[in-house]
Design an enzyme around this catalytic site. Structure first.
Site, PDB file in Angstrom:
ATOM      1  N   GLU B 144      -7.708 -29.243  12.112  1.00  0.00           N
ATOM      2  CA  GLU B 144      -7.989 -29.173  13.546  1.00  0.00           C
ATOM      3  C   GLU B 144      -8.953 -28.037  13.902  1.00  0.00           C
ATOM      4  O   GLU B 144      -8.920 -27.511  15.006  1.00  0.00           O
ATOM      5  CB  GLU B 144      -6.678 -29.003  14.342  1.00  0.00           C
ATOM      6  N   LEU B 145      -9.795 -27.693  12.948  1.00  0.00           N
ATOM      7  CA  LEU B 145     -10.741 -26.575  13.107  1.00  0.00           C
ATOM      8  C   LEU B 145     -10.042 -25.278  13.515  1.00  0.00           C
ATOM      9  O   LEU B 145     -10.606 -24.462  14.249  1.00  0.00           O
ATOM     10  CB  LEU B 145     -11.874 -26.902  14.081  1.00  0.00           C
TER      11      LEU B 145
END
Lengths: 435, 428
Positions: B144-145
């Site tokens: 999810e970065l």
């Protein structure tokens, strides 16, 4: 907007959600400046004492302090809904006055108890035991009041016992009729529907210009079982008065080692008490330090006490009888979880009160209130294993309880009777000037 | 020059079946549902999108580039339910136009809870990429970065010199995500920042008829990219691959958009496509991007509140990672695999209670009726998994009192786990 409103009960002398809802909605409408003439069967003594002594009519009128635009007019009868046929093994939950006599109704009227004041005042002080006769009599008295009141814009009738009065007043004055469905015969009686009550409900819904249901759950029953035109049926949700009363926080803390799971409501078929006990049994198979409290009374109380003992969990289930006021707040403060396993619940204000008292709730999906609560656990009333699964989870995992409580108490504070009243006014406008 | 840098995230979690406290089976995952979803997304997204990418790679040989990150979970599911999708990715690998990135095998939040587990999952994923696609990833992107300076340091230690992250407004200030940045304190890592405005135009707004720019055509988008020319180097379009055909249905024209965007872009002089590695090799860094607190690409907050926003989520994660020593000591590969599948961030995302603002997006992807149901289900599975562990190694089962105490302090063990609650970039 001036409304001629017909109801049956009003706080603090109530036996169920109808009185609470009528009070909240009326207060909301009053707040918005709606003029209301609220016609009520003769209430408790206190109400009578404050009644204007000059009244020589069957009806008397008064204005309560908190209401600015609402006038109450009482007729001489007290008839309460919700009492089911069968054994009555509990003292009456609601004291309607110091002096009263119970008259057991006969025949189809068995499910409703009629309480007549023992000291009759004025005409109509004495009346027979037939509920349907009383309903008709109320209709007649309501017409007299309507005739004396002069002009108003519409008639608003709450639940079946006022529908004949609503129809009569609407016919007499030519004003539009709005009927408000707080519950139906199908909720109260399941498959054992009383045909006469059903017929009255249907007549009211058919005659009405608009039908207000307390949930989509109830709306679908109205459409399905009463054949009402869906275009005239609206949903107006209930709300909750007194969100988290400050005095409840000042009560002394209650210390207890056990987890407490609470059932609070009438112990009747409609409320699903046997599913609560069946889930309790499953919970106790997995964990020990739990106590189940059943607070309330009703025609199934004795059967439930027997059932608890038969299934070997009697020592873990506590029956408190009917609770009121501070006792309700105390039991909420003790509870780790409130469970409402209703078989058919048109709305269900009690879970909102639980949340307002910081108690997380597990509610049946067969309820109107489940449509507006996100931060609640939900279960099919018949799915006892899942009910137990969720009860265990709340008791075992404090973060679950905390999250439900924190978000739930915020969610319930967003609900307001003024918003409900606003939706109700929209319905009035449609009824008065149809598009 | 303005280089378009496409990077697509490909992931499907192993969704749990309904698992009651009364369940006795050690079969936790909903095979049928996972198969159905994998098949459905394969038909609607993966296969048609891969066909378009393959077509572009062939047509613009050497000029079209795209990067993927496939989680181990989705690869495992392709093997089980849609082997043809895996084959089509392998064909893409052979075109030379595709770069595969590194991440945690199980799309996990292990960075926050166990550096050891994090390193093992990254290594496992890297080996899988080598075996399947014949590439050794050189670029890292975390689940999810999720990113902070600490992650840059860890990635550098693991041998990566390029990391992808969100271009958050509050961190960039007046600066633009169209430039490359370095991590602070001399950490030898180049950062590529997601251009969330342009990426979200495709990923979230493409099919929205109420959007003022609707319909978004390939030539319009190419002109927007071209405006960067002279004001930066890169347009980092990072998004879920499921954008194509699943989030944006085929009827919106999303595949046609993808098919025609390259030719429109090439018509405007001075633009091209580059992979993340090529961007980092081609362009200089324009400054430091200092991220002391954790950020992500999720929701409007760009923080961790989607996975760690309430007490249930932090409790579930804390209890899960507490089992690590016992799981690894028991030596049972099935238990290890089950424990790792429970680490996918999705399980915690389903427990999110941020209903009002971003809640609608969460609900769309949520297999549960409510976050509470999801937590109850997860904890029942976790309790059962704990019961499979040898007693002497297992943590004592959390009874109510014990976990009440823990829940108060249940924060990630890693230093990086502080929640950046105060940061709130404006909504895109």
């Amino acid at each position: 907007m001036k409304v001629f409103m017909l109801g049956w009960e009003f706080p603090p002398f109530i036996s169920g959600g109808l009185g609470t809802a009528c009070y909240g909605l009326t207060k909301g409408l009053d707040h918005l400046g709606t003029e209301i003439i609220f016609v009520l069967p003769r209430g408790p003594e206190k109400l009578q004492l404050e009644t204007s002594p000059t009244t020589s009519q069957a009806a008397s009128q008064r204005r309560l302090g908190t209401f600015r635009y609402t006038r109450f007019r009482t007729v001489d009868a007290v008839i309460r809904p919700y009492v089911s046929p069968g054994v009555e093994d509990e003292p009456e939950p609601v004291a309607v006055g110091a002096r009263r006599a119970k008259v057991r109704a006969k025949g189809p009227a068995e499910r409703v108890r009629i309480i007549a004041a023992s000291s009759s005042e004025g005409p109509g002080g004495h009346y027979g035991g037939d509920l349907f006769y009383e309903v008709e009599r109320y209709a007649g008295l309501a017409c007299e009041i309507a005739a004396s009141e002069g002009d108003f814009d519409l008639v608003h009738a709450h639940d079946w016992m006022t529908y004949p009065a609503g129809i009569a007043v609407a016919d007499m004055t030519g004003k539009p009729l709005v009927v408000h469905v707080h519950s139906t015969e199908f909720d109260r009686s399941g498959v054992h529907v009383n045909q006469r009550i059903y017929d009255i409900e249907r007549a009211g819904m058919t005659r009405a210009q608009r039908v207000i249901c307390v949930s989509h759950f109830t709306r679908s029953i109205v459409l399905q079982h009463y054949g009402v035109d869906p275009r005239k049926v609206d949903v107006v949700y209930n709300a909750v008065e007194e969100n988290g009363t400050p005095e409840s926080r000042t009560l002394p803390p209650i210390t207890h080692d056990e987890k407490i799971v609470l059932f609070l409501g009438r112990i009747t078929m409609q409320k699903g008490p046997e599913y609560f006990l069946a889930a309790a049994k499953r919970v106790l198979e997995v964990m020990g330090n739990v106590r189940f409290i059943m607070a309330g009374s009703g025609d199934m109380t004795r059967r439930m006490i027997e059932l608890a003992h038969q299934t070997g969990i009697g020592h873990k289930v506590l029956f408190t009888g009917f609770l009121r006021g501070d006792d309700v707040r105390r039991v909420f403060r003790m509870a780790d979880l409130y469970v409402m396993p209703s078989v058919s619940e048109p709305f269900g204000i009690a879970p909102l009160e639980a949340l307002a008292n910081d108690v997380p709730v597990l509610i049946s999906k067969q309820s109107g209130v489940s449509e507006i609560l996100s931060h609640a656990l939900k279960v099919d009333f018949w799915d006892v294993d899942e009910m137990a699964n969720k009860i265990i989870a709340v008791l075992r995992h404090p973060p679950l309880q905390a999250t439900l409580r924190d978000h739930g108490s915020i969610e319930v504070r967003r609900l307001s009777w003024v918003d409900s009243a606003r939706s109700c006014l929209k319905v009035y406008e449609t009824a008065v000037s149809p598009a | 020059m303005a280089s378009v840098c496409f990077y697509f995230q490909v992931h499907q979690p192993f969704r749990l079946r309904r698992f009651s406290v009364f369940d006795r089976s050690s079969d936790y995952f909903d095979d049928e549902r996972n198969r159905q979803i994998c098949r459905k997304v394969a038909e609607k997204c993966y296969l048609p999108a891969n066909a378009v990418i393959e077509e572009l790679a062939t047509r613009y040989a050497g000029r079209f580039r795209v990067a993927y990150s496939l989680t181990g979970c989705v690869i495992d599911q392709f093997r089980l339910y849609a082997p043809e999708v895996l084959e089509s990715f392998q064909r893409l690998a052979q075109t030379g136009a595709v770069e595969f990135l590194s991440e945690t095998y199980y799309h996990s939040l292990s960075l926050l809870y166990s550096r050891e587990e994090f390193a093992e999952q990254v290594a496992l994923h890297r080996r899988t990429m080598q075996e399947l696609f014949g590439q050794t990833p050189r670029v890292f992107r975390n689940t999810e970065l999720i990113y902070s300076n600490d992650l840059a340091r860890i990635a550098a230690e693991m041998g990566y010199n390029v990391v992808l992250c969100e271009g958050a407004d509050n961190l960039l200030g007046y600066r633009s995500p169209t430039y490359l940045y370095t991590a602070p304190d001399g950490i030898p890592v180049r950062l590529l920042l997601k251009n969330y405005r342009l990426a979200d135009d495709i990923a979230f707004r493409f099919g929205n008829k109420n959007w003022s720019e609707w319909p978004l055509t390939a030539d319009k988008f190419a002109r927007w990219v071209n405006q960067i020319n002279g004001h930066g180097y890169v347009v980092n379009l990072f998004m879920d691959y499921e954008t194509f055909g699943e989030h944006q249905w085929a009827e919106t024209g999303i595949f046609e958009f993808l098919r025609h965007m390259p030719s429109e872009l090439f018509e405007l002089p001075g633009n091209d496509f580059k992979s993340p590695s090529e961007c980092a090799a081609t362009y200089p860094a324009s400054g430091e991007y200092d991220v002391p607190h954790l950020i992500s690409w999720a929701d409007t907050e760009r923080d961790l509140s989607a996975w760690l926003g309430n007490a249930m989520q932090s409790n579930a994660l804390h209890e899960l990672y507490k089992l690590e020593p016992a799981v690894k000591a028991c030596g049972d590969p099935t238990i290890l695999r089950d424990w790792r599948r429970l680490q996918s961030s999705d399980h915690f995302y389903y427990m999110c209670t941020k209903f009002l603002a971003d809640g609608t997006v969460h609900q769309y992807f949520n297999p549960y009726d409510s976050p509470y149901d999801s937590y109850i289900n997860f904890m029942n599975v976790l309790d059962h998994l704990r019961s499979r562990l040898p007693k002497q190694d297992a943590e004592p089962a959390p009874r109510a009192k014990a976990s009440r105490a823990r829940s108060k302090t249940a924060t990630p063990t890693a230093k990086a786990g502080r929640k950046p609650r105060s940061q709130k970039p404006k909504a895109s």
